[in-house]
Design a protein around this motif. Structure first.
Motif, mmCIF file in Angstrom:
data_model
loop_
_atom_site.group_PDB
_atom_site.id
_atom_site.type_symbol
_atom_site.label_atom_id
_atom_site.label_comp_id
_atom_site.label_asym_id
_atom_site.label_seq_id
_atom_site.Cartn_x
_atom_site.Cartn_y
_atom_site.Cartn_z
ATOM 1 N N ASP A 138 0.858 -1.185 0.000
ATOM 2 C CA ASP A 138 0.000 0.000 0.000
ATOM 3 C C ASP A 138 0.894 1.236 0.000
ATOM 4 N N SER A 191 0.241 4.359 -0.664
ATOM 5 C CA SER A 191 -0.312 5.553 -0.012
ATOM 6 C C SER A 191 -0.091 5.511 1.493
ATOM 7 N N PHE A 212 1.555 8.744 2.990
ATOM 8 C CA PHE A 212 0.718 9.611 3.810
ATOM 9 C C PHE A 212 0.425 9.044 5.191
#
Length: 267
Positions: A112, A114, A118
């Motif tokens: 993942d 992202s 983030f």
């Protein structure tokens, strides 16, 4: 049901751990004008993730090794042919690009992206909490151990040298602490927002404090309040948790800047 079974409780505890380490360390980043240095180190975290996956080693050591290597490389290479700002810009974007390219060339690895960019504080596990708090404790311990020397080397390097302080060693200590924070904070706010957690609470504290110690303490408090407010907003507004935490810290910066300006006009 255990107290730690609630994912929001784990997220709060993780965020507080990062804030306690990032607050005082961020003060040194602000004082030394090292914001871009933090960017280069945090962007190297993604490359560290890829290298760790490639050799099948734990993520944390891979990120820590890459972050330390990046920080030391930039420190040693700056000033010979290119300026420090140029080297930092090249290093930051090169590390991020290399990490993304390398990840795309690993077809058997599913990750993942992202989450690493983030952060995914809401998925923090009990084991992650241990890692975050142990790392935070080490960082705080390092800063307490070297506080006076780090402070002197940061605020008055000439005086530090004249009193026998090895400023190069103090810079290495700060570099290692910064790399360790990047490693433990990666899952909380992600590679792209780690520097924001470092500099925004510290900058907010600087606007209303008069001493380094007070600034460090207030930076920790602002960081913790930003975590709580960001998670609260994320829960009710269904917004990403990491960016919500950083947004809350920006609000704190605006408020303290206004308070500082009002105090300045009254003085």
């Amino acid at each position: 049901m255990s107290f730690l079974d609630d994912f929001l409780i784990r997220a709060v505890i993780a965020g507080i751990g990062v804030a306690m380490a990032a607050g005082p360390l961020g003060c040194f980043v602000v004082w030394r004008r090292m914001a871009y240095f933090g960017d280069a180190t945090s962007h190297a975290a993604l490359l560290g993730v890829v290298l760790a996956l490639a050799v099948e080693m734990p993520i944390l050591p891979g990120v820590a090794i890459a972050a330390v290597a990046m920080a030391l490389t930039v420190s040693l290479a700056s000033g010979e042919r290119y300026g420090a700002d140029t080297m930092l810009g090249v290093a930051a974007h090169a590390a991020l690009a290399l990490g993304l390219v390398a990840l795309s060339l690993m077809p058997n690895v599913r990750v993942d992206l992202s989450g690493y960019l983030f952060g995914d504080i809401l998925s923090v596990s009990r084991a992650d909490l241990v890692t975050i708090w142990v790392g935070a404790a080490i960082i705080v311990g390092i800063l307490l151990w070297r506080w006076s020397r780090l402070l002197l080397a940061t605020l008055n390097e000439d005086l530090a040298v004249s009193t026998g302080v090895n400023t190069d060693f103090e810079k290495i200590v700060l570099t290692v602490a910064l790399a360790l924070l990047v490693a433990v904070a990666l899952q909380v706010v992600g590679a792209l927002l780690i520097t924001a957690m470092l500099i925004i609470p510290a900058a907010a504290a600087r606007a209303v404090t008069g001493s380094p110690e007070a600034m460090a303490r207030l930076a920790v408090l602002i960081g913790i309040l930003s975590v709580l407010a960001g998670l609260e907003a994320s829960y009710h507004l269904d917004t990403p948790a990491g960016p919500s935490i950083v947004t809350a810290s920006v609000v704190a910066l605006v408020l303290t800047s206004m308070i500082g300006a009002i105090r300045g006009r009254k003085a």
